[in-house]
Design an enzyme around this catalytic site. Structure first.
Site, short mmCIF file in Angstrom:
data_model
loop_
_atom_site.label_atom_id
_atom_site.label_comp_id
_atom_site.label_asym_id
_atom_site.label_seq_id
_atom_site.Cartn_x
_atom_site.Cartn_y
_atom_site.Cartn_z
N SER A 119 0.82 -1.21 0.00
CA SER A 119 0.00 0.00 0.00
C SER A 119 0.85 1.26 0.00
CB SER A 119 -0.92 0.00 1.22
OG SER A 119 -0.16 0.04 2.43
N LYS A 120 2.12 1.14 0.38
CA LYS A 120 2.99 2.31 0.45
C LYS A 120 3.26 2.91 -0.92
CE LYS A 120 3.27 1.50 4.84
NZ LYS A 120 2.43 2.27 5.78
#
Length: 459
Positions: free
Chosen positions: A111-112
């Site tokens: 998700s980063k």
């Protein structure tokens, strides 16, 4: 749109300064002076938009006049172009009215990537306006740093400096971090915890040694991280009822930025009725929401290492909202926490938070059981971080009518070794190290950062 510090309304900035920053000058975090409020019909009209066009509608008010409309659209389109799925953040149903929002289709499968890809576009845009160079610096226990390297690796205007806890990073991620070999990437193994790395990064931003370079945080203290996460909340809600249907979210607590983004997304008009904060045994956030007691803790290693921390930067922004934008009150709270390592917030503010936020601490045993049972019953694979959220969602959802969405943080391929131990065969993920270039690797202790200061002074 103007921004101020959470600790003083006299510290002000525009969007460009906010993007090219680590902390505000007084040590606080930048926040917008007001949030845009979208009408329900406007939100409903966005339900058929591609991801980058939806991002434009949400992010545009926060940019003010710092980026022309055409340039902003181009930057947002480029930021989402690196994702491998057509939907960018697809939803997968795992139970009756329960979903996983897959945030792991970016280049590093976590998700980063959402924040890193957006930040790289914005940073390079502003650096090129008035030719400048920058150091993009922060703490990582794996995914955040790898996403930053991937996003900035082609930029000649930036150096990337990563601080990571040498004994608290998953083995496969440690190999990737240690395998990075790029002349503009500098990795520091810190003999301490992630919290130690984060505190060291904050100390550097407060006492920046190199005025020739902009000091930019790739951690969630930088407002761009919150902006990126706002978009996928809107995207998920629109897929589950065109913005007209109430939705709950379960957030594995690898960063409080995602919790805070969900909280302000509701203030901006999204019908979010519940946010569940899922922690592992490192339960500082759970203790805050269940007992109104937040404390700095020693982080234990778990199966969900991105959540092995106790200091969450964006809690400060959340407090600023709860305290009605009272910078003096927030400054006093943060001074108390920095001095004692503990914090209790005003009871009315805590009750206000509990109106929408619940929490649950998930053990490693429960995590393994959830991964195995979900795969057995549905054939769907999740990583340990996502598993904490899926379990918490099922146990603590307030409504069976409102859809419950868990943020799927990381590709299960990143946990291939663990899943194989459970009898679930999944191909592993290999790093993308470029070994023909010169690696810049160092080792330091939290109290002896002279080497780090020396490097930053000579870039």
């Amino acid at each position: 749109m103007h921004y101020i510090s959470t600790r003083s309304s006299t510290v002000q900035a525009d969007f460009e300064k906010v993007v090219l920053s680590g902390l505000a000058d007084d040590g606080g975090l930048f926040v917008p002076t007001e949030l845009p409020l979208f009408e329900p019909q406007d939100i409903a009209n966005w339900s058929t938009l591609p991801y980058d066009e939806l991002a434009y509608r949400i992010i545009r008010p926060f940019v003010g006049g710092t980026i022309p409309e055409a340039d902003l659209k181009r930057l947002l389109k480029e930021a989402s172009s690196q994702f491998k799925h057509r939907a960018v953040a697809p939803l997968h149903q795992v139970d009756r009215n329960e979903w996983v929002l897959e945030l792991f289709h970016g280049p590093t499968r976590s998700s980063k990537d959402f924040a890193a890809q957006l930040q790289a576009q914005l940073v390079q845009y502003f650096l090129h306006k008035h030719p400048r160079r920058a150091v993009v610096l922060g703490a990582t226990n794996g995914d955040t740093g790898l996403a930053a390297i991937e996003a900035f690796k082609h930029s000649n205007d930036t150096h990337v400096v990563l601080l990571y806890p040498e004994s608290a990073v998953a083995q496969h991620q440690l190999h990737e971090l240690q395998g990075v070999a790029h002349p503009n990437v500098h990795t520091f193994a810190v003999a301490g915890s992630f919290d130690d790395c984060q505190q060291l990064a904050n100390r550097l931003f407060r006492d920046w040694p190199n005025p020739r370079h902009e000091a930019i945080s790739f951690n969630s203290s930088n407002w761009v991280n919150v902006l990126a996460q706002l978009v996928f909340y809107f995207y998920a809600v629109l897929q589950l009822g065109a913005g007209q249907r109430s939705v709950g979210f379960s957030v594995p607590a690898a960063s409080f930025a995602e919790v805070y983004a969900g909280y302000i997304a509701q203030k901006m008009g999204l019908p979010i009725t519940q946010i569940i904060v899922a922690t592992n045994k490192n339960d500082a956030l759970h203790q805050l929401f269940i007992k109104n007691h937040y404390s700095r803790q020693r982080a234990d290693k778990t199966l969900s290492p991105a959540m092995d921390l106790s200091i969450f930067s964006n809690l400060e922004r959340f407090l600023w909202e709860l305290y009605g934008h009272d910078a003096a009150a927030v400054s006093a709270l943060m001074a108390e926490f920095e001095a004692s390592g503990e914090m209790t917030i005003a009871n009315d503010c805590w009750l206000q938070a509990r109106m929408i936020i619940d929490s649950y601490a998930v053990s490693d045993e429960e995590t393994l059981a959830e991964i195995a049972s979900l795969y057995r019953d549905t054939g769907y694979l999740i990583d340990p971080h996502t598993a904490t959220g899926v379990l918490a969602a099922r146990l603590y959802r307030r409504s069976l009518v409102a859809p419950m969405v868990t943020l799927g943080e990381t590709s299960p391929a990143k946990s291939a070794a663990l899943l194989n131990e459970l009898g679930i065969n999944v191909p592993g993920q290999h790093g993308q190290a470029t070994a023909h270039l010169h690696a810049q690797r160092y080792r330091i202790t939290p109290d002896d950062a002279g080497l780090l200061y020396q490097l930053l002074d000579t870039l």
